[in-house]
Design an enzyme around this catalytic site. Structure first.
Site, mmCIF file in Angstrom:
data_model
loop_
_atom_site.group_PDB
_atom_site.id
_atom_site.type_symbol
_atom_site.label_atom_id
_atom_site.label_comp_id
_atom_site.label_asym_id
_atom_site.label_seq_id
_atom_site.Cartn_x
_atom_site.Cartn_y
_atom_site.Cartn_z
ATOM 1 C CG LEU A 78 5.243 -9.729 -5.669
ATOM 2 C CD1 LEU A 78 5.024 -10.236 -7.097
ATOM 3 C CD2 LEU A 78 4.646 -8.318 -5.526
ATOM 4 N N GLY A 108 -6.291 -7.443 23.368
ATOM 5 C CA GLY A 108 -5.212 -6.471 23.650
ATOM 6 C C GLY A 108 -5.342 -5.174 22.871
ATOM 7 C CG PHE A 119 -1.561 1.225 1.621
ATOM 8 C CD1 PHE A 119 -2.165 2.078 0.703
ATOM 9 C CD2 PHE A 119 -1.562 1.598 2.971
ATOM 10 C CE1 PHE A 119 -2.747 3.281 1.110
ATOM 11 C CE2 PHE A 119 -2.148 2.783 3.383
ATOM 12 C CZ PHE A 119 -2.726 3.636 2.453
ATOM 13 C CB ILE A 120 2.789 3.066 2.618
ATOM 14 C CG1 ILE A 120 1.613 2.910 3.592
ATOM 15 C CG2 ILE A 120 3.373 4.478 2.728
ATOM 16 C CD1 ILE A 120 1.982 3.058 5.060
ATOM 17 C CB THR A 179 3.831 1.838 13.089
ATOM 18 O OG1 THR A 179 2.587 2.035 13.741
ATOM 19 C CG2 THR A 179 4.537 0.693 13.800
ATOM 20 C CG ASP A 180 0.823 5.683 15.594
ATOM 21 O OD1 ASP A 180 0.692 4.506 15.172
ATOM 22 O OD2 ASP A 180 -0.111 6.509 15.591
ATOM 23 C CD GLU A 181 -0.496 -0.066 15.095
ATOM 24 O OE1 GLU A 181 -0.604 -1.165 15.651
ATOM 25 O OE2 GLU A 181 -1.070 0.223 14.035
ATOM 26 C CE1 TYR A 187 3.118 -3.737 11.654
ATOM 27 C CE2 TYR A 187 1.779 -2.375 13.111
ATOM 28 C CZ TYR A 187 2.602 -2.494 12.002
ATOM 29 O OH TYR A 187 2.912 -1.382 11.248
ATOM 30 C CB SER A 188 3.137 -2.628 17.996
ATOM 31 O OG SER A 188 2.569 -3.318 19.067
ATOM 32 C CE LYS A 238 7.265 -1.343 11.185
ATOM 33 N NZ LYS A 238 7.848 -1.421 9.811
ATOM 34 C CB SER A 270 1.578 -3.971 7.473
ATOM 35 O OG SER A 270 0.553 -4.332 6.572
ATOM 36 C CG PHE A 324 7.782 1.503 2.381
ATOM 37 C CD1 PHE A 324 6.907 2.392 2.983
ATOM 38 C CD2 PHE A 324 8.637 1.984 1.397
ATOM 39 C CE1 PHE A 324 6.887 3.730 2.620
ATOM 40 C CE2 PHE A 324 8.631 3.322 1.029
ATOM 41 C CZ PHE A 324 7.748 4.200 1.647
ATOM 42 C CG ASP A 346 11.852 -13.246 2.024
ATOM 43 O OD1 ASP A 346 12.123 -12.419 2.925
ATOM 44 O OD2 ASP A 346 11.029 -14.161 2.174
HETATM 45 P P1 NAD Z 1 1.400 -3.651 3.231
HETATM 46 O O1 NAD Z 1 1.100 -4.866 4.041
HETATM 47 O O2 NAD Z 1 0.340 -3.069 2.363
HETATM 48 O O3 NAD Z 1 2.652 -3.951 2.279
HETATM 49 C C1 NAD Z 1 3.777 -4.629 2.714
HETATM 50 C C2 NAD Z 1 4.609 -4.996 1.480
HETATM 51 O O4 NAD Z 1 5.799 -5.662 1.935
HETATM 52 C C3 NAD Z 1 3.898 -5.964 0.530
HETATM 53 O O5 NAD Z 1 4.074 -5.550 -0.807
HETATM 54 C C4 NAD Z 1 4.603 -7.289 0.772
HETATM 55 O O6 NAD Z 1 4.608 -8.142 -0.356
HETATM 56 C C5 NAD Z 1 5.995 -6.840 1.151
HETATM 57 N N1 NAD Z 1 6.705 -7.827 1.966
HETATM 58 C C6 NAD Z 1 6.233 -8.470 3.073
HETATM 59 N N2 NAD Z 1 7.149 -9.338 3.532
HETATM 60 C C7 NAD Z 1 8.227 -9.230 2.703
HETATM 61 C C8 NAD Z 1 9.492 -9.871 2.669
HETATM 62 N N3 NAD Z 1 9.825 -10.794 3.569
HETATM 63 N N4 NAD Z 1 10.352 -9.502 1.699
HETATM 64 C C9 NAD Z 1 10.022 -8.580 0.762
HETATM 65 N N5 NAD Z 1 8.836 -7.940 0.754
HETATM 66 C C10 NAD Z 1 7.940 -8.274 1.709
HETATM 67 O O7 NAD Z 1 1.941 -2.594 4.267
HETATM 68 P P2 NAD Z 1 1.781 -0.999 4.310
HETATM 69 O O8 NAD Z 1 0.521 -0.664 4.984
HETATM 70 O O9 NAD Z 1 2.077 -0.452 2.973
HETATM 71 O O10 NAD Z 1 2.960 -0.628 5.313
HETATM 72 C C11 NAD Z 1 4.269 -0.374 4.827
HETATM 73 C C12 NAD Z 1 5.183 -0.019 5.985
HETATM 74 O O11 NAD Z 1 4.671 1.122 6.666
HETATM 75 C C13 NAD Z 1 5.298 -1.119 7.029
HETATM 76 O O12 NAD Z 1 6.635 -1.166 7.470
HETATM 77 C C14 NAD Z 1 4.379 -0.667 8.153
HETATM 78 O O13 NAD Z 1 4.799 -1.156 9.392
HETATM 79 C C15 NAD Z 1 4.534 0.840 8.050
HETATM 80 N N6 NAD Z 1 3.399 1.644 8.539
HETATM 81 C C16 NAD Z 1 2.140 1.369 8.065
HETATM 82 C C17 NAD Z 1 1.068 2.169 8.490
HETATM 83 C C18 NAD Z 1 -0.322 1.926 7.956
HETATM 84 O O14 NAD Z 1 -1.261 2.587 8.430
HETATM 85 N N7 NAD Z 1 -0.537 1.052 6.968
HETATM 86 C C19 NAD Z 1 1.290 3.200 9.411
HETATM 87 C C20 NAD Z 1 2.603 3.450 9.861
HETATM 88 C C21 NAD Z 1 3.640 2.652 9.401
HETATM 89 P P1 TYD Z 2 -6.504 -1.217 11.541
HETATM 90 O O1 TYD Z 2 -6.886 -0.567 10.251
HETATM 91 O O2 TYD Z 2 -6.340 -2.684 11.588
HETATM 92 O O3 TYD Z 2 -5.199 -0.454 12.049
HETATM 93 P P2 TYD Z 2 -4.423 -0.563 13.483
HETATM 94 O O4 TYD Z 2 -4.998 -1.637 14.287
HETATM 95 O O5 TYD Z 2 -3.041 -0.877 13.037
HETATM 96 O O6 TYD Z 2 -4.581 0.789 14.094
HETATM 97 O O7 TYD Z 2 -7.599 -0.826 12.622
HETATM 98 C C1 TYD Z 2 -7.888 0.521 12.923
HETATM 99 C C2 TYD Z 2 -8.883 0.540 14.061
HETATM 100 O O8 TYD Z 2 -10.125 -0.035 13.605
HETATM 101 C C3 TYD Z 2 -8.457 -0.313 15.244
HETATM 102 O O9 TYD Z 2 -8.862 0.324 16.453
HETATM 103 C C4 TYD Z 2 -9.223 -1.607 15.076
HETATM 104 C C5 TYD Z 2 -10.497 -1.164 14.395
HETATM 105 N N1 TYD Z 2 -11.120 -2.170 13.488
HETATM 106 C C6 TYD Z 2 -12.464 -2.528 13.655
HETATM 107 O O10 TYD Z 2 -13.170 -2.025 14.544
HETATM 108 N N2 TYD Z 2 -12.999 -3.463 12.807
HETATM 109 C C7 TYD Z 2 -12.268 -4.048 11.814
HETATM 110 O O11 TYD Z 2 -12.804 -4.918 11.087
HETATM 111 C C8 TYD Z 2 -10.895 -3.641 11.645
HETATM 112 C C9 TYD Z 2 -10.042 -4.252 10.571
HETATM 113 C C10 TYD Z 2 -10.361 -2.688 12.501
#
Ligand code: NAD
Ligand code: TYD
Length: 339
Positions: free
Chosen positions: A35, A275, A11-12, A123-125, A150-151, A154, A83, A79, A59
């Site tokens: 992928l 949790g 995504f990001i 992440t802020d988590e 997860y957190s 990270k 996640s 990235f 990988d």
């Molecule tokens: P995502 O799950 O959408 O994408 C993760 C990507 O990493 C995927 O394309 C996946 O194929 C690749 N990947 C996973 N394992 C791999 C491996 N072993 N080798 C190579 N590639 C691999 O995640 P995202 O939401 O885009 O998050 C990207 C980064 O940003 C992460 O590090 C996450 O912790 C951080 N982040 C995400 C958020 C959020 O809200 N989504 C917020 C803050 C920080």
């Molecule tokens: P999420 O998008 O999984 O992000 P994170 O847990 O990393 O913050 O969830 C955002 C918030 O939404 C979190 O408090 C959990 C809640 N949530 C639901 O209530 N229902 C759902 O189906 C999902 C996926 C998340």
């Protein structure tokens, strides 16, 4: 400049590559991604044939693949990660392998190959959970208190990045960002999951009492923050990045339904996440003062743009909501997902 982006099919990462190549056409981007279910090359269709973009399937835990992809690279933007919190509760092992071990493999290669900047996306988590209703916020000095697998993974990766900077002098920067939303987000996360369900008139599964608070940032604002850090961030420093949109989950879901013109009776309160962190909030004064960061999108604007994108990209949606997605949905929610 040659940049290695890890996880650039997620995504990001994919938003970042599209953003970067538009604004820095003179640069070369290598995208290293294995992928997983979350990686999708459709995200990069717009640039796949560009001379200055190259995809490498590999990988980040594989030293040989990483070393090969990193050759000649000046800057790494890392990235790649597992996640999703709910998946980390179901199966934590992959989180430790990719997020902790994968980061260490990348750091080692960066050191050996003399990379000039290693930017780690976090992440802020990692800071844990804040009280509802308090005025506390996370900043760069907040102690780490991760609460989910997860957190925790990270947090482990952030610590390794700091250790490589401290021990070996690797030139690193770290950003800890709040919850992103926008185009190309896999529909396991709150906003795209609720959007998909609402469009299909399926129940919207809100965990617990729906009062958990997150700070929402439109993904392009996160990309801009990373660009600012790469341009002028101080080596060895951490930057917290926020969206300035703190909202309770229930209000996010109601706003989404209102924008879509769908009824609130679609909301269904379900069993809470084990949790479940209550509240995240970011004080991003450091990046505002030092680098002039400001999020450019309000939540309402970002949400509208996100909804439009998902509506206009039915093919993408069809592809990601495949068998694996249906299996995950069934396991997580105990019922069939939207089709
Ligand atoms: P995502 O799950 O959408 O994408 C993760 C990507 O990493 C995927 O394309 C996946 O194929 C690749 N990947 C996973 N394992 C791999 C491996 N072993 N080798 C190579 N590639 C691999 O995640 P995202 O939401 O885009 O998050 C990207 C980064 O940003 C992460 O590090 C996450 O912790 C951080 N982040 C995400 C958020 C959020 O809200 N989504 C917020 C803050 C920080
Ligand atoms: P999420 O998008 O999984 O992000 P994170 O847990 O990393 O913050 O969830 C955002 C918030 O939404 C979190 O408090 C959990 C809640 N949530 C639901 O209530 N229902 C759902 O189906 C999902 C996926 C998340």
């Amino acid at each position: 400049m040659k940049i290695l982006v890890t996880g650039g099919a997620g995504f990001i990462g994919s938003n970042f590559i599209l953003y970067w190549l538009k604004r820095h056409p003179e640069d070369e981007v290598v995208n290293l991604d294995v992928l997983t279910y979350a990686g999708n090359l459709l995200n990069l269709k717009e640039v796949e044939n560009q001379q200055n973009y190259r995809f490498v399937k590999g990988d980040i835990t594989d030293t040989a693949a990483v070393t090969e992809a990193m050759r000649g690279v000046e800057t790494v933007v890392h990235f790649a990660a597992e996640s999703h919190v709910d998946r980390s509760i179901l199966e934590p092992a992959a989180f430790v392998k990719t997020n902790v071990l994968g980061t260490q493999v990348l750091l080692d290669a960066a050191l050996k190959l003399g990379v000039k900047r290693f930017h780690h996306i976090s992440t802020d988590e990692v800071f844990g959970s804040l009280e509802l209703g308090s005025d506390q916020k996370f900043n760069e000095e907040t102690p780490y208190r991760p609460c989910s697998p997860y957190s925790a993974s990270k947090a482990g990766s952030d610590m390794l990045v700091r250790a490589y900077a401290h021990t070996y002098g690797l030139p690193v920067t770290i950003s800890n960002c709040s919850n992103n939303y926008g185009p190309f987000q896999f529909p396991e996360k709150l906003i795209p999951l609720m959007l998909m369900n609402a469009l299909a008139d399926q129940p919207l599964p809100v965990y617990g009492d729906g009062l958990n608070v997150r700070d929402w940032i439109y993904v392009e604002d996160h990309c801009r923050a990373i660009e600012l850090i790469l341009a002028a961030g101080r080596i060895g420093e951490t930057y917290c990045v926020g969206g300035h949109s703190e909202m309770a989950n229930i209000d996010v879901v109601k706003e989404l339904l209102k924008t879509l013109g769908k009824p609130e009776r679609l909301i269904r309160f379900v069993k809470d996440r084990p949790g479940h962190d209550r509240r995240y909030a970011i004080d991003d004064q450091k990046i505002r003062d030092e680098l002039g960061y400001r999020p450019a999108h309000t939540f309402e604007e970002g949400l509208r743009a996100t909804i439009d994108w998902y509506r206009e990209n039915e093919e993408w949606v069809r592809q990601v909501m495949d068998k694996e997605y249906q299996q995950y949905y069934q396991q997580q929610y105990g019922e069939k997902g939207p089709v």
